[in-house]
Scaffold this motif. Structure first.
Motif, PDB file in Angstrom:
ATOM      1  N   SER A 147      16.342  11.424   6.315  1.00 43.14           N
ATOM      2  CA  SER A 147      15.847  11.434   5.077  1.00 43.14           C
ATOM      3  C   SER A 147      14.442  10.834   5.365  1.00 43.14           C
ATOM      4  O   SER A 147      13.897  10.686   6.537  1.00 43.14           O
ATOM      5  CB  SER A 147      16.604  10.958   4.121  1.00 43.14           C
ATOM      6  OG  SER A 147      15.923  11.104   2.729  1.00 43.14           O
ATOM      7  N   ASN A 151      19.488   6.062   4.839  1.00 44.37           N
ATOM      8  CA  ASN A 151      19.998   6.605   3.621  1.00 44.37           C
ATOM      9  C   ASN A 151      20.832   5.709   2.883  1.00 44.37           C
ATOM     10  O   ASN A 151      22.163   5.464   2.995  1.00 44.37           O
ATOM     11  CB  ASN A 151      21.075   7.921   3.762  1.00 44.37           C
ATOM     12  CG  ASN A 151      20.491   8.758   4.652  1.00 44.37           C
ATOM     13  OD1 ASN A 151      19.179   9.065   4.449  1.00 44.37           O
ATOM     14  ND2 ASN A 151      21.004   9.562   5.531  1.00 44.37           N
ATOM     15  N   LEU A 174      17.271  13.403   1.131  1.00 46.36           N
ATOM     16  CA  LEU A 174      18.575  13.790   2.181  1.00 46.36           C
ATOM     17  C   LEU A 174      19.186  15.163   1.569  1.00 46.36           C
ATOM     18  O   LEU A 174      19.305  16.134   2.379  1.00 46.36           O
ATOM     19  CB  LEU A 174      19.431  12.926   2.005  1.00 46.36           C
ATOM     20  CG  LEU A 174      20.686  13.016   2.995  1.00 46.36           C
ATOM     21  CD1 LEU A 174      20.466  13.175   4.378  1.00 46.36           C
ATOM     22  CD2 LEU A 174      21.616  12.005   2.521  1.00 46.36           C
TER      23      LEU A 174
END
Length: 206
Positions: A147, A151, A174
């Motif tokens: 991402s 995350n 994500l």
């Protein structure tokens, strides 16, 4: 196309659940179906390395939680997202007990499926938890989806994670990135790299 999300928190509506829901909503917006499975508060049997899963195709401890995940994987998923709160700088032990069995018995069915993990914490330990969970993917030939940041979402009491605006944005990114990878990877049509026969190097010789 479908992604399975596993909530490794005993709190069914806690911060880990909220983070995974943010990922799921982004996947849904991209046309990817999702299934969210929570591990609950019950005791979870760990792997005993009996090897029976290699013979019968599933863990010999066929409890309801494992069976639910086994059925989803067997029916066909295109990606996997695992979420956990931080417990003493690592994932929830009950979650790891389950994942050891899942990856040991279903690893062949998970190969080349994109994977990602999501971590929630009050303050620290997120990076080590994130690293621990990613090791499941990296030993199964699973592409790890990234991402815009690790995350991670921060929150102490249930519901606080939604106040972490950057964390929630990271979850949405994500979800979109995983949808993008799944659509372009297309494992079913393109196949996967040819594997060599595994080599086992044991450091203690008989």
């Amino acid at each position: 196309m479908k992604v399975l999300l596993i909530n490794g928190s005993p709190k069914s509506n806690g911060n880990t659940h909220l983070a995974l829901c943010e990922v799921a909503q982004a996947l849904n917006a991209e046309g990817i179906d999702t299934e969210l499975v929570g591990i609950g508060k019950g005791a979870i049997q760990g792997c005993i390395a009996c090897g029976w899963c290699g013979r019968i195709g599933k863990c010999t401890f066929n409890d309801d939680l494992y069976y639910k995940i086994w059925r989803s994987v067997k029916d066909g998923i295109d990606g996997l997202v695992i979420g956990s709160p931080v417990y003493y700088g690592g994932p929830n032990g009950s979650l790891c007990a389950l994942l050891d069995r899942v990856f040991y018995s279903l690893g062949r069915m998970l190969q080349y499926k994109p994977g990602a993990c999501v971590v929630t914490c009050r303050r620290g330990g997120a990076s080590s938890t994130f690293d621990r969970l990613n090791k499941y993917f990296s030993t199964m030939n699973m592409p790890v989806v990234s991402s815009q940041y690790w995350n991670i979402a921060y929150g102490h009491t249930p519901g606080q994670a939604v106040q972490d605006e950057e964390g929630m944005q990271t979850m949405r990114t994500l979800g979109r990135n995983m949808a993008w990878v799944i659509k372009r990877l297309n494992v079913a049509e393109d196949g996967h790299p040819q594997q060599e026969r595994p080599i086992w190097t044991n450091f203690i010789k008989p």
